[in-house]
Every structure is written in structure tokens, then in C-alpha cells.
Motif scaffolding. Structure first.
Motif, PDB file in Angstrom:
ATOM      1  N   ASN A   1      15.163  -5.730   3.304  1.00  0.00           N
ATOM      2  CA  ASN A   1      15.623  -6.098   1.965  1.00  0.00           C
ATOM      3  C   ASN A   1      15.047  -5.294   0.808  1.00  0.00           C
ATOM      4  O   ASN A   1      15.473  -5.487  -0.316  1.00  0.00           O
ATOM      5  CB  ASN A   1      15.304  -7.575   1.718  1.00  0.00           C
ATOM      6  CG  ASN A   1      13.812  -7.795   1.691  1.00  0.00           C
ATOM      7  OD1 ASN A   1      13.127  -7.479   2.647  1.00  0.00           O
ATOM      8  ND2 ASN A   1      13.303  -8.307   0.592  1.00  0.00           N
ATOM      9  N   MET A   2      14.055  -4.406   1.057  1.00  0.00           N
ATOM     10  CA  MET A   2      13.556  -3.654  -0.101  1.00  0.00           C
ATOM     11  C   MET A   2      14.522  -2.513  -0.378  1.00  0.00           C
ATOM     12  O   MET A   2      14.307  -1.360  -0.002  1.00  0.00           O
ATOM     13  CB  MET A   2      12.132  -3.126   0.117  1.00  0.00           C
ATOM     14  CG  MET A   2      11.540  -2.572  -1.179  1.00  0.00           C
ATOM     15  SD  MET A   2       9.849  -2.012  -0.998  1.00  0.00           S
ATOM     16  CE  MET A   2       9.603  -1.280  -2.628  1.00  0.00           C
ATOM     17  N   GLN A   3      15.616  -2.911  -0.992  1.00  0.00           N
ATOM     18  CA  GLN A   3      16.706  -1.971  -1.225  1.00  0.00           C
ATOM     19  C   GLN A   3      17.264  -2.194  -2.623  1.00  0.00           C
ATOM     20  O   GLN A   3      17.709  -3.293  -2.955  1.00  0.00           O
ATOM     21  CB  GLN A   3      17.791  -2.185  -0.174  1.00  0.00           C
ATOM     22  CG  GLN A   3      18.797  -1.066  -0.157  1.00  0.00           C
ATOM     23  CD  GLN A   3      19.775  -1.205   1.004  1.00  0.00           C
ATOM     24  OE1 GLN A   3      20.905  -1.582   0.799  1.00  0.00           O
ATOM     25  NE2 GLN A   3      19.331  -0.904   2.200  1.00  0.00           N
TER      26      GLN A   3
ATOM     27  N   THR B   1      16.259   2.891  -0.631  1.00  0.00           N
ATOM     28  CA  THR B   1      15.776   2.143   0.524  1.00  0.00           C
ATOM     29  C   THR B   1      14.323   2.459   0.853  1.00  0.00           C
ATOM     30  O   THR B   1      13.969   3.625   1.041  1.00  0.00           O
ATOM     31  CB  THR B   1      16.644   2.489   1.756  1.00  0.00           C
ATOM     32  OG1 THR B   1      17.994   2.154   1.457  1.00  0.00           O
ATOM     33  CG2 THR B   1      16.200   1.714   2.984  1.00  0.00           C
ATOM     34  N   CYS B   2      13.501   1.420   0.951  1.00  0.00           N
ATOM     35  CA  CYS B   2      12.173   1.559   1.537  1.00  0.00           C
ATOM     36  C   CYS B   2      12.341   1.327   3.032  1.00  0.00           C
ATOM     37  O   CYS B   2      12.833   0.279   3.447  1.00  0.00           O
ATOM     38  CB  CYS B   2      11.196   0.558   0.942  1.00  0.00           C
ATOM     39  SG  CYS B   2       9.627   0.503   1.848  1.00  0.00           S
ATOM     40  N   THR B   3      11.932   2.313   3.851  1.00  0.00           N
ATOM     41  CA  THR B   3      12.163   2.216   5.296  1.00  0.00           C
ATOM     42  C   THR B   3      11.095   1.374   5.991  1.00  0.00           C
ATOM     43  O   THR B   3      11.204   1.104   7.186  1.00  0.00           O
ATOM     44  CB  THR B   3      12.201   3.624   5.932  1.00  0.00           C
ATOM     45  OG1 THR B   3      10.970   4.297   5.650  1.00  0.00           O
ATOM     46  CG2 THR B   3      13.358   4.432   5.372  1.00  0.00           C
ATOM     47  N   LYS B   4      10.081   0.949   5.257  1.00  0.00           N
ATOM     48  CA  LYS B   4       9.044   0.089   5.837  1.00  0.00           C
ATOM     49  C   LYS B   4       9.388  -1.388   5.626  1.00  0.00           C
ATOM     50  O   LYS B   4       9.334  -2.178   6.574  1.00  0.00           O
ATOM     51  CB  LYS B   4       7.686   0.409   5.208  1.00  0.00           C
ATOM     52  CG  LYS B   4       6.541  -0.411   5.780  1.00  0.00           C
ATOM     53  CD  LYS B   4       5.221  -0.059   5.091  1.00  0.00           C
ATOM     54  CE  LYS B   4       4.088  -0.893   5.665  1.00  0.00           C
ATOM     55  NZ  LYS B   4       2.868  -0.774   4.853  1.00  0.00           N
ATOM     56  N   HIS B   5       9.716  -1.750   4.394  1.00  0.00           N
ATOM     57  CA  HIS B   5       9.972  -3.156   4.074  1.00  0.00           C
ATOM     58  C   HIS B   5      11.444  -3.498   4.267  1.00  0.00           C
ATOM     59  O   HIS B   5      12.171  -3.814   3.311  1.00  0.00           O
ATOM     60  CB  HIS B   5       9.463  -3.480   2.672  1.00  0.00           C
ATOM     61  CG  HIS B   5       7.983  -3.265   2.546  1.00  0.00           C
ATOM     62  ND1 HIS B   5       7.414  -2.302   1.740  1.00  0.00           N
ATOM     63  CD2 HIS B   5       6.953  -3.872   3.193  1.00  0.00           C
ATOM     64  CE1 HIS B   5       6.090  -2.340   1.862  1.00  0.00           C
ATOM     65  NE2 HIS B   5       5.791  -3.272   2.738  1.00  0.00           N
ATOM     66  N   THR B   6      11.849  -3.405   5.537  1.00  0.00           N
ATOM     67  CA  THR B   6      13.229  -3.727   5.888  1.00  0.00           C
ATOM     68  C   THR B   6      13.342  -5.231   6.116  1.00  0.00           C
ATOM     69  O   THR B   6      12.351  -5.876   6.466  1.00  0.00           O
ATOM     70  CB  THR B   6      13.632  -2.973   7.167  1.00  0.00           C
ATOM     71  OG1 THR B   6      12.730  -3.331   8.205  1.00  0.00           O
ATOM     72  CG2 THR B   6      13.599  -1.472   6.953  1.00  0.00           C
TER      73      THR B   6
ATOM     74  N   ASP C   1       0.818  -1.222   0.000  1.00  0.00           N
ATOM     75  CA  ASP C   1       0.000   0.000   0.000  1.00  0.00           C
ATOM     76  C   ASP C   1       0.847   1.266   0.000  1.00  0.00           C
ATOM     77  O   ASP C   1       0.538   2.226  -0.682  1.00  0.00           O
ATOM     78  CB  ASP C   1      -0.989  -0.005   1.179  1.00  0.00           C
ATOM     79  CG  ASP C   1      -0.308  -0.146   2.535  1.00  0.00           C
ATOM     80  OD1 ASP C   1       0.896  -0.504   2.582  1.00  0.00           O
ATOM     81  OD2 ASP C   1      -0.974   0.097   3.555  1.00  0.00           O
ATOM     82  N   VAL C   2       1.970   1.251   0.747  1.00  0.00           N
ATOM     83  CA  VAL C   2       2.775   2.460   0.843  1.00  0.00           C
ATOM     84  C   VAL C   2       4.243   2.098   1.080  1.00  0.00           C
ATOM     85  O   VAL C   2       4.551   1.131   1.791  1.00  0.00           O
ATOM     86  CB  VAL C   2       2.212   3.394   1.951  1.00  0.00           C
ATOM     87  CG1 VAL C   2       2.327   2.744   3.323  1.00  0.00           C
ATOM     88  CG2 VAL C   2       2.878   4.748   1.945  1.00  0.00           C
ATOM     89  N   HIS C   3       5.135   2.874   0.461  1.00  0.00           N
ATOM     90  CA  HIS C   3       6.576   2.642   0.594  1.00  0.00           C
ATOM     91  C   HIS C   3       7.283   3.963   0.918  1.00  0.00           C
ATOM     92  O   HIS C   3       7.644   4.710   0.012  1.00  0.00           O
ATOM     93  CB  HIS C   3       7.159   2.059  -0.706  1.00  0.00           C
ATOM     94  CG  HIS C   3       6.500   0.790  -1.147  1.00  0.00           C
ATOM     95  ND1 HIS C   3       6.908  -0.450  -0.729  1.00  0.00           N
ATOM     96  CD2 HIS C   3       5.445   0.584  -1.968  1.00  0.00           C
ATOM     97  CE1 HIS C   3       6.134  -1.380  -1.276  1.00  0.00           C
ATOM     98  NE2 HIS C   3       5.232  -0.770  -2.032  1.00  0.00           N
ATOM     99  N   PRO C   4       7.467   4.279   2.218  1.00  0.00           N
ATOM    100  CA  PRO C   4       8.238   5.469   2.585  1.00  0.00           C
ATOM    101  C   PRO C   4       9.713   5.194   2.292  1.00  0.00           C
ATOM    102  O   PRO C   4      10.259   4.197   2.781  1.00  0.00           O
ATOM    103  CB  PRO C   4       7.988   5.616   4.089  1.00  0.00           C
ATOM    104  CG  PRO C   4       7.332   4.358   4.538  1.00  0.00           C
ATOM    105  CD  PRO C   4       7.032   3.497   3.375  1.00  0.00           C
TER     106      PRO C   4
HETATM  107 CU   LIG Z   1       8.314  -0.869   0.663  1.00  0.00          CU
END
Ligand SMILES: [Cu+2]
Length: 163
Positions: A153-155, A146-151, A110-113
């Protein structure tokens, strides 16, 4: 000016003014009005896998913490699943001194900060929306996207080639 002359001037110029306003609003929404330099198209995606418990037992080893990995145990039908979030493409390449716009569409999640430390402080990608991030790559090197929500590995990796 008499009232008659004012009325005549309004009638004369109104069509041109209306046309200019209409064109301005169209141009403001056009992609080329909101991007600078080369455009790199990206998306947030969610690879997904799974199996039947009787054919391939649910792996008990936990995945690293954070929201980047998610594993769901067998459901009533014996199906278990594993998912993760990624940038697509995961690696992008720009040249030193180049100005680029990342045009990112939110597909999954839904969201990727997010942030690109050293280049872009913060931006957010939402599902069903386009986020455009413009920057000039002043210094060569490797930068994490870097997505700070999906840590953890969403990098992704931004490669800035030296001149
Ligand atoms: Cu994300």
C-alpha cells in the motif's frame, strides 16, 4: 619569470582564487544547484493508531501481507497498535512536458526503495536524509509512486495532465 615575479603573482591572485573556490563549494550545496524545474516537497510518514484491549478488542482478521501494514497484539498493559507507511502528499500533479524535482525527506521508516515505473527507474529514501528525483513528464497519464518494501500500500499517484 623570476622567482620574485612568480611569488608576487601568487600573492596577487591567491585571494581571488580562494574566494572563487569557497563560493563554488557553497553553490554546489545550495538547493537550487541540485534541483531542476518546479520542486515538489514530499515526506515518508507513518500514521499510527491503537486502543486498549478492554475497550476495543484487538481485531483478529489479519492485514494483507508485506511490510506496508503492521498490527501488534495487546502488550502487557493491554494496548494494541496498527501502523502503515505513506507518501505525503499521496497525489502529486504535474503538466505534460514539465520538468520537476521531487524533494523527499525520510521521516518514518528507515529505508524506502522506490520506483515510478515509466518515469524513474529507482530511488531510495532514507530516514533523516533528502532524496531528490528529477524527471520530465513527457507522457500524460497516471503513474504509481511505489515503495517496493512497504507493499502493497505505500503507493502514491503522480498525475501528468495533458497539455
Ligand atoms: Cu516504504
Amino acid at each position: 619569470m623570476t622567482d620574485m615575479r612568480i611569488a608576487r603573482n601568487v600573492r596577487r591572485w591567491a585571494p581571488a582564487i580562494l574566494l572563487a573556490l569557497a563560493l563554488a563549494s557553497v553553490w554546489a550545496d545550495a538547493p537550487w544547484a541540485q534541483t531542476q524545474g518546479r520542486v515538489i516537497y514530499m515526506a515518508t510518514i507513518e500514521p499510527r493508531g491503537g486502543a486498549q484491549q478492554d475497550k476495543e478488542p484487538f481485531p483478529q482478521t489479519p492485514l494483507p501481507g508485506g511490510e506496508g501494514y503492521r498490527k501488534t497484539p495487546p502488550d502487557a498493559n493491554g494496548r494494541w497498535e496498527v501502523v502503515t507507511y505513506q507518501w505525503s502528499p499521496g497525489t502529486i500533479v504535474v503538466r505534460e512536458g514539465e520538468t520537476v524535482t521531487l524533494e523527499i525527506v525520510g521521516i518514518n521508516g528507515d529505508v524506502h526503495p522506490s520506483t515510478i515505473p515509466g518515469l524513474v527507474n529507482s530511488f531510495t529514501v532514507k530516514r533523516g536524509e533528502i532524496t531528490r528525483v528529477t524527471f520530465t513528464a513527457t507522457k500524460p497519464g497516471l503513474y504509481p509512486i511505489t515503495c517496493t518494501k512497504h507493499t502493497p500500500n505505500m503507493q502514491g499517484t503522480l498525475v501528468v495532465l495533458s497539455k
